[in-house]
Design an enzyme around this catalytic site. Structure first.
Site, short mmCIF file in Angstrom:
data_model
loop_
_atom_site.label_atom_id
_atom_site.label_comp_id
_atom_site.label_asym_id
_atom_site.label_seq_id
_atom_site.Cartn_x
_atom_site.Cartn_y
_atom_site.Cartn_z
CG ASP A 106 -1.92 -1.06 1.28
OD1 ASP A 106 -2.14 -1.69 0.23
OD2 ASP A 106 -2.49 -1.31 2.36
P1 NAP Z 1 0.78 -3.97 3.11
O1 NAP Z 1 0.16 -3.01 2.19
O2 NAP Z 1 -0.05 -4.62 4.14
O3 NAP Z 1 1.48 -5.08 2.19
C1 NAP Z 1 2.29 -6.05 2.73
C2 NAP Z 1 2.65 -7.00 1.62
O4 NAP Z 1 3.62 -7.90 2.17
C3 NAP Z 1 1.50 -7.84 1.13
O5 NAP Z 1 1.05 -7.39 -0.13
C4 NAP Z 1 2.06 -9.27 1.09
O6 NAP Z 1 1.95 -9.79 -0.24
C5 NAP Z 1 3.51 -9.11 1.45
N1 NAP Z 1 3.97 -10.17 2.35
C6 NAP Z 1 3.34 -10.72 3.41
N2 NAP Z 1 4.08 -11.68 3.95
C7 NAP Z 1 5.22 -11.76 3.20
C8 NAP Z 1 6.38 -12.57 3.25
N3 NAP Z 1 6.54 -13.54 4.18
N4 NAP Z 1 7.35 -12.35 2.34
C9 NAP Z 1 7.20 -11.41 1.39
N5 NAP Z 1 6.13 -10.61 1.29
C10 NAP Z 1 5.15 -10.80 2.19
O7 NAP Z 1 2.04 -3.34 3.89
P2 NAP Z 1 2.66 -1.87 3.84
O8 NAP Z 1 3.01 -1.47 2.45
O9 NAP Z 1 3.73 -1.92 4.87
O10 NAP Z 1 1.50 -0.91 4.27
C11 NAP Z 1 1.00 -0.88 5.58
C12 NAP Z 1 -0.50 -0.91 5.54
O11 NAP Z 1 -0.98 -1.24 6.84
C13 NAP Z 1 -1.11 0.42 5.15
O12 NAP Z 1 -2.32 0.22 4.48
C14 NAP Z 1 -1.36 1.06 6.54
O13 NAP Z 1 -2.38 2.03 6.49
C15 NAP Z 1 -1.81 -0.17 7.31
N6 NAP Z 1 -1.58 -0.11 8.75
C16 NAP Z 1 -0.48 0.52 9.24
C17 NAP Z 1 -0.25 0.54 10.59
C18 NAP Z 1 0.93 1.29 11.16
O14 NAP Z 1 0.80 1.92 12.19
N7 NAP Z 1 2.07 1.21 10.50
C19 NAP Z 1 -1.12 -0.16 11.45
C20 NAP Z 1 -2.24 -0.84 10.90
C21 NAP Z 1 -2.44 -0.80 9.54
P3 NAP Z 1 1.94 -11.37 -0.48
O15 NAP Z 1 0.82 -11.91 0.34
O16 NAP Z 1 1.76 -11.50 -1.94
O17 NAP Z 1 3.26 -11.89 -0.02
#
Ligand code: NAP
Length: 462
Positions: free
Chosen positions: A388
């Site tokens: 994201d």
């Molecule tokens: P993300 O959008 O959740 O994407 C994480 C990606 O990691 C997934 O598409 C997944 O794809 C991949 N993944 C998962 N396990 C994996 C593994 N073992 N090896 C390789 N890839 C793996 O993460 P982000 O870009 O860090 O964004 C964070 C999101 O979480 C945002 O939408 C944010 O608003 C939200 N959020 C943030 C917080 C905070 O405080 N930081 C708290 C709650 C929510 P695959 O399944 O294809 O592997």
């Protein structure tokens, strides 16, 4: 020691503890001094608790010891949860903190009723209402993050009006009790209304917005504790609560900006609606994939590489392999920096904590605004388990649920490489157009294993 001297000593200890809290917050704001900040905060809290035990008003230790044993019994296992479960653990801590503040306020009311002075009644009323709504709100937040409750926002027509009416009812009850503290039957009604409002506040909010909600609840719990400090005439509680409340509030504002949520929306709990994109079904699109050997040779021939870590790196616990990759590339003369998005992962500072654990030099971790200036001159942007926070739809697709969220502009680099296991979506549950660009290479696999293979191909230690 005379009671006056004991009281003076306790007051001095409280001042020392308050200074400790302030220094802890200051040191926590930089990765270099964060460990010191944690230690000083812990010592200051311990000192304040021990000083309170010597207060002459504390007549009986039996119940305190029982409470300490129960608290430790709950707190120690809670402190051992996996890093990825820290957001829900934090929400639970806020729930417990707010519940204890509310319970003490309730006890203070019943001890003083029916002759509660107006000002004290207002303090107790506000404190109990904020504490109670934070208690139920935090429980709902923890339940959503643990996926015990549905993550999607649960909404209905006119929800804001209903919620605000419930809040207004709680405030009206406080006012009535200020003028008629002897209406003791109204007090539990006020508590009940506040508990219901906490549920109404968080239920309509989607999982993607929970981090903002948690820091806001942190702020509420802090303000409730500060009000309790006034009720109990405890200066250290006023200071600690105010610091907690203010820092939680500032963090909420920072996160609102990072997730492009307006603060008014957060306050009124009307955000987090997961809209589906207005675009029709996507046509089949193809992506280009590559092997660890391909990735290693592209990285080795680059002069500037930006690594963007995300939640997947945390899940795979790949940070130590990423450190090996950093070392191998740096040894080859490649300039490697890290682009850190404020909400990458699942909690504020998630990536900083993991990369610091792997001893990546702090000066190589650059914040989003800084790294975005560097990306157009970058040869390779290597995304490790982030999705994201790199999605260009946030800049261009007005129908996207994340439209307006600032992202790391990885698509401006000359080549983009993405390590993830599949084409699955990230937290926001939406497709990422980045993966279909001509300049993007998908590196399918678990982050730890894939990075390890790249390091091997680079002749590193893996
Ligand atoms: P993300 O959008 O959740 O994407 C994480 C990606 O990691 C997934 O598409 C997944 O794809 C991949 N993944 C998962 N396990 C994996 C593994 N073992 N090896 C390789 N890839 C793996 O993460 P982000 O870009 O860090 O964004 C964070 C999101 O979480 C945002 O939408 C944010 O608003 C939200 N959020 C943030 C917080 C905070 O405080 N930081 C708290 C709650 C929510 P695959 O399944 O294809 O592997």
């Amino acid at each position: 020691m005379t009671p006056i001297m004991t009281q003076q000593l306790i007051d001095f200890t409280y001042i020392a503890a308050a200074i400790g809290f302030i220094l802890a917050l200051k040191w926590l704001s930089s990765p270099v001094s964060a460990m010191r900040g944690v230690l000083v905060g812990e010592i200051a809290s311990g000192v304040a608790v021990v000083a309170t035990l010597f207060d002459p008003q504390v007549g009986e230790y039996k119940w305190i010891i029982i409470a300490l044993i129960i608290g430790a019994g709950v707190g120690v296992p809670l402190g051992m949860v996996k890093m990825t479960a820290v957001p829900q653990r934090t929400a639970l801590s806020h729930a417990f903190g707010a519940m204890s503040a509310a319970l003490i306020g309730i006890a203070e009311y019943y001890v003083a009723a029916p002759n509660v002075p107006k000002f004290e009644m207002a303090e107790i009323g506000l404190e109990v209402v904020i504490g109670s709504l934070t208690f139920t709100g935090s429980l709902i937040a923890a339940g959503k993050l643990q996926e015990i409750l549905p993550q999607r926002p649960i909404t209905y027509k006119g929800q804001n009006y209903v919620s605000l009416s419930i809040l207004a009812a709680a405030l009206v009850l406080i006012v009535i009790l200020v003028f008629h503290p002897d209406f003791t039957y109204l007090f539990p009604v006020m508590v009940g209304v506040a508990l219901v409002f906490g549920i109404m506040l968080v239920t309509p909010i989607g999982g993607a917005d929970m981090p903002t909600v948690i820091s806001l609840l942190n702020s509420y719990a802090g303000f409730s504790a500060a009000l309790l400090g006034f009720v109990l005439n405890s200066k250290v509680l006023v200071v600690a609560g105010a610091l907690d409340g203010a820092s939680g509030f500032i963090l909420s504002v920072i996160m609102c900006k990072a997730m492009n949520r307006s603060f008014t929306n957060v306050l009124f709990g009307a955000f987090g609606q997961m809209q589906t994109s207005a675009k029709g079904p996507q046509e089949e699109r193809t992506v280009r994939s590559a092997t660890p050997e391909d990735a290693a040779s592209i990285l080795a021939s680059a002069s500037k590489v930006v690594i963007v870590p995300g939640y997947g790196m945390a899940v795979a616990q790949a940070q130590h392999k990423v450190r090996e990759l950093f070392d191998a590339l740096t040894k080859k003369g490649v300039d490697v920096t890290f682009g850190i998005h404020p909400v990458a992962g699942r909690m504020p500072g998630h990536m900083n904590v993991l990369l610091a654990e792997a001893d990546i030099p702090y000066d190589k971790l650059l914040e989003m605004d800084h790294i975005n200036g560097d990306l157009p001159q970058t040869d390779v942007a290597l995304i490790i388990g982030a999705n994201d926070v790199t999605n260009p739809a946030a800049r261009t697709d007005t129908s996207s649920p994340i439209y307006g969220m600032p992202i790391i502009d990885v698509d401006k680099a000359r080549t983009v490489m993405v390590i993830k296991r599949s084409m699955a979506a990230g937290f926001a549950g939406i497709d990422n157009p980045l993966y279909y660009l001509d300049k993007t290479l998908m590196l399918f696999g678990d982050a730890k294993n894939f990075v390890s293979s790249i390091v091997k191909d680079l002749g590193g230690s893996s």
